[in-house]
Design a protein around this motif. Sequence first.
Motif, PDB file in Angstrom:
ATOM      1  N   LEU A   2     -37.032  -4.437  42.738  1.00 33.55           N
ATOM      2  CA  LEU A   2     -37.025  -5.639  41.894  1.00 33.55           C
ATOM      3  C   LEU A   2     -37.990  -6.713  42.371  1.00 33.55           C
ATOM      4  O   LEU A   2     -38.355  -7.608  41.609  1.00 33.55           O
ATOM      5  CB  LEU A   2     -35.614  -6.217  41.827  1.00 33.55           C
ATOM      6  CG  LEU A   2     -34.628  -5.433  40.966  1.00 33.55           C
ATOM      7  CD1 LEU A   2     -33.223  -5.977  41.140  1.00 33.55           C
ATOM      8  CD2 LEU A   2     -35.041  -5.464  39.509  1.00 33.55           C
TER       9      LEU A   2
ATOM     10  N   PRO B 235     -29.546  -0.316  29.722  1.00 29.97           N
ATOM     11  CA  PRO B 235     -28.705  -0.544  30.903  1.00 29.97           C
ATOM     12  C   PRO B 235     -27.806   0.648  31.242  1.00 29.97           C
ATOM     13  O   PRO B 235     -27.573   0.945  32.402  1.00 29.97           O
ATOM     14  CB  PRO B 235     -27.864  -1.761  30.525  1.00 29.97           C
ATOM     15  CG  PRO B 235     -28.627  -2.433  29.447  1.00 29.97           C
ATOM     16  CD  PRO B 235     -29.385  -1.361  28.721  1.00 29.97           C
TER      17      PRO B 235
ATOM     18  N   LEU C  37     -28.172  -1.986  36.889  1.00 29.18           N
ATOM     19  CA  LEU C  37     -28.465  -2.411  35.521  1.00 29.18           C
ATOM     20  C   LEU C  37     -29.779  -3.182  35.463  1.00 29.18           C
ATOM     21  O   LEU C  37     -30.596  -2.970  34.560  1.00 29.18           O
ATOM     22  CB  LEU C  37     -27.329  -3.275  34.976  1.00 29.18           C
ATOM     23  CG  LEU C  37     -25.968  -2.595  34.802  1.00 29.18           C
ATOM     24  CD1 LEU C  37     -24.937  -3.611  34.345  1.00 29.18           C
ATOM     25  CD2 LEU C  37     -26.055  -1.435  33.843  1.00 29.18           C
ATOM     26  N   TRP C  38     -29.995  -4.088  36.412  1.00 31.42           N
ATOM     27  CA  TRP C  38     -31.224  -4.886  36.430  1.00 31.42           C
ATOM     28  C   TRP C  38     -32.452  -4.004  36.636  1.00 31.42           C
ATOM     29  O   TRP C  38     -33.486  -4.211  35.999  1.00 31.42           O
ATOM     30  CB  TRP C  38     -31.162  -5.944  37.511  1.00 31.42           C
ATOM     31  CG  TRP C  38     -30.241  -7.078  37.207  1.00 31.42           C
ATOM     32  CD1 TRP C  38     -29.606  -7.346  36.024  1.00 31.42           C
ATOM     33  CD2 TRP C  38     -29.843  -8.105  38.113  1.00 31.42           C
ATOM     34  NE1 TRP C  38     -28.831  -8.472  36.140  1.00 31.42           N
ATOM     35  CE2 TRP C  38     -28.952  -8.965  37.419  1.00 31.42           C
ATOM     36  CE3 TRP C  38     -30.121  -8.384  39.438  1.00 31.42           C
ATOM     37  CZ2 TRP C  38     -28.369 -10.073  37.993  1.00 31.42           C
ATOM     38  CZ3 TRP C  38     -29.538  -9.490  40.025  1.00 31.42           C
ATOM     39  CH2 TRP C  38     -28.678 -10.328  39.303  1.00 31.42           C
ATOM     40  N   VAL C  39     -32.364  -3.028  37.542  1.00 33.62           N
ATOM     41  CA  VAL C  39     -33.508  -2.141  37.785  1.00 33.62           C
ATOM     42  C   VAL C  39     -33.801  -1.322  36.532  1.00 33.62           C
ATOM     43  O   VAL C  39     -34.954  -1.165  36.139  1.00 33.62           O
ATOM     44  CB  VAL C  39     -33.260  -1.225  39.002  1.00 33.62           C
ATOM     45  CG1 VAL C  39     -34.327  -0.147  39.103  1.00 33.62           C
ATOM     46  CG2 VAL C  39     -33.225  -2.044  40.282  1.00 33.62           C
ATOM     47  N   ARG C  40     -32.770  -0.814  35.889  1.00 34.77           N
ATOM     48  CA  ARG C  40     -32.987  -0.024  34.670  1.00 34.77           C
ATOM     49  C   ARG C  40     -33.672  -0.866  33.599  1.00 34.77           C
ATOM     50  O   ARG C  40     -34.624  -0.420  32.967  1.00 34.77           O
ATOM     51  CB  ARG C  40     -31.656   0.539  34.152  1.00 34.77           C
ATOM     52  CG  ARG C  40     -31.122   1.685  34.991  1.00 34.77           C
ATOM     53  CD  ARG C  40     -29.909   2.328  34.358  1.00 34.77           C
ATOM     54  NE  ARG C  40     -30.204   2.853  33.032  1.00 34.77           N
ATOM     55  CZ  ARG C  40     -30.777   4.025  32.778  1.00 34.77           C
ATOM     56  NH1 ARG C  40     -31.138   4.803  33.770  1.00 34.77           N
ATOM     57  NH2 ARG C  40     -30.984   4.424  31.533  1.00 34.77           N
ATOM     58  N   VAL C  41     -33.208  -2.085  33.391  1.00 37.47           N
ATOM     59  CA  VAL C  41     -33.806  -2.953  32.372  1.00 37.47           C
ATOM     60  C   VAL C  41     -35.241  -3.309  32.756  1.00 37.47           C
ATOM     61  O   VAL C  41     -36.134  -3.345  31.902  1.00 37.47           O
ATOM     62  CB  VAL C  41     -32.937  -4.209  32.151  1.00 37.47           C
ATOM     63  CG1 VAL C  41     -33.651  -5.234  31.295  1.00 37.47           C
ATOM     64  CG2 VAL C  41     -31.597  -3.821  31.522  1.00 37.47           C
ATOM     65  N   SER C  42     -35.496  -3.543  34.054  1.00 35.25           N
ATOM     66  CA  SER C  42     -36.858  -3.882  34.495  1.00 35.25           C
ATOM     67  C   SER C  42     -37.827  -2.718  34.291  1.00 35.25           C
ATOM     68  O   SER C  42     -39.026  -2.916  34.204  1.00 35.25           O
ATOM     69  CB  SER C  42     -36.861  -4.318  35.960  1.00 35.25           C
ATOM     70  OG  SER C  42     -36.697  -3.213  36.821  1.00 35.25           O
TER      71      SER C  42
ATOM     72  N   ARG D 188     -24.474  -4.100  39.335  1.00 37.83           N
ATOM     73  CA  ARG D 188     -25.305  -5.131  38.695  1.00 37.83           C
ATOM     74  C   ARG D 188     -26.784  -4.880  38.967  1.00 37.83           C
ATOM     75  O   ARG D 188     -27.620  -4.962  38.064  1.00 37.83           O
ATOM     76  CB  ARG D 188     -24.870  -6.512  39.207  1.00 37.83           C
ATOM     77  CG  ARG D 188     -25.585  -7.683  38.600  1.00 37.83           C
ATOM     78  CD  ARG D 188     -25.341  -7.846  37.100  1.00 37.83           C
ATOM     79  NE  ARG D 188     -23.949  -7.869  36.753  1.00 37.83           N
ATOM     80  CZ  ARG D 188     -23.250  -8.944  36.440  1.00 37.83           C
ATOM     81  NH1 ARG D 188     -23.823 -10.122  36.432  1.00 37.83           N
ATOM     82  NH2 ARG D 188     -21.983  -8.851  36.122  1.00 37.83           N
ATOM     83  N   LEU D 189     -27.124  -4.542  40.217  1.00 34.00           N
ATOM     84  CA  LEU D 189     -28.525  -4.263  40.552  1.00 34.00           C
ATOM     85  C   LEU D 189     -29.049  -3.035  39.812  1.00 34.00           C
ATOM     86  O   LEU D 189     -30.202  -3.020  39.373  1.00 34.00           O
ATOM     87  CB  LEU D 189     -28.682  -4.070  42.060  1.00 34.00           C
ATOM     88  CG  LEU D 189     -28.709  -5.339  42.897  1.00 34.00           C
ATOM     89  CD1 LEU D 189     -28.699  -4.995  44.374  1.00 34.00           C
ATOM     90  CD2 LEU D 189     -29.930  -6.172  42.557  1.00 34.00           C
TER      91      LEU D 189
END
Length: 187
Positions: free
Chosen positions: A186, A22, A12-17, A9-10
């Motif tokens: 993040l 994703p 994916l969040w880092v990639r999107v940020s 999950r993290l």
Amino acid sequence: MATNPIHERLRLWVRVSKNREPSPSEAIMDSQTVETGTMVSKDVGFDSGKKIKGRLRHLMVDTLGLLIVVVITAANLSEQAGAKQVLSKLNSMRGLGRLIQIWVDGGYRGKGFSHWVINVYRWLWSVVTRHQEHKGFVVLPKRWLVERTFGWFNWCRRLSKDYEILPQTTEAFIYVAMIRLMLKQLV
């Protein structure tokens, strides 16, 4: 050990940020020989190329250097045999539908192995090697990303050497180290 859902999950969040999709379309794979502690005896081998008794960390990272898959084996296992374990684990993961190309070093070279990867998994297998005319250190395209990830592990004292009795414990500590790194990115 299955991949860690918190880590996934993290990632994916880092990639999107970072304004990325994703799911990565490219990945980089390499292995690192790590010396084991004196009390460690399970899944330990001798890497004759590096003259080290220990374990191999087979890593696959995305183009941001974020860990996708890790497999820990004895150091005497060939890179291609370790790659088969990594690819098998990678194939069972969800959310990697965009993955097309995997970049590797010369240890994974061989037409038979490249054809096997393409035929079984349908991923492009690209070997990146240094040109013969270059002497000394040369930054190789794509390959430096996985080397940087290995360097991040040096920030974690517990990963400087493999002190763990079980290889699964080492994998868990690598995922924890990457979770820590991604949380910092993040914030």
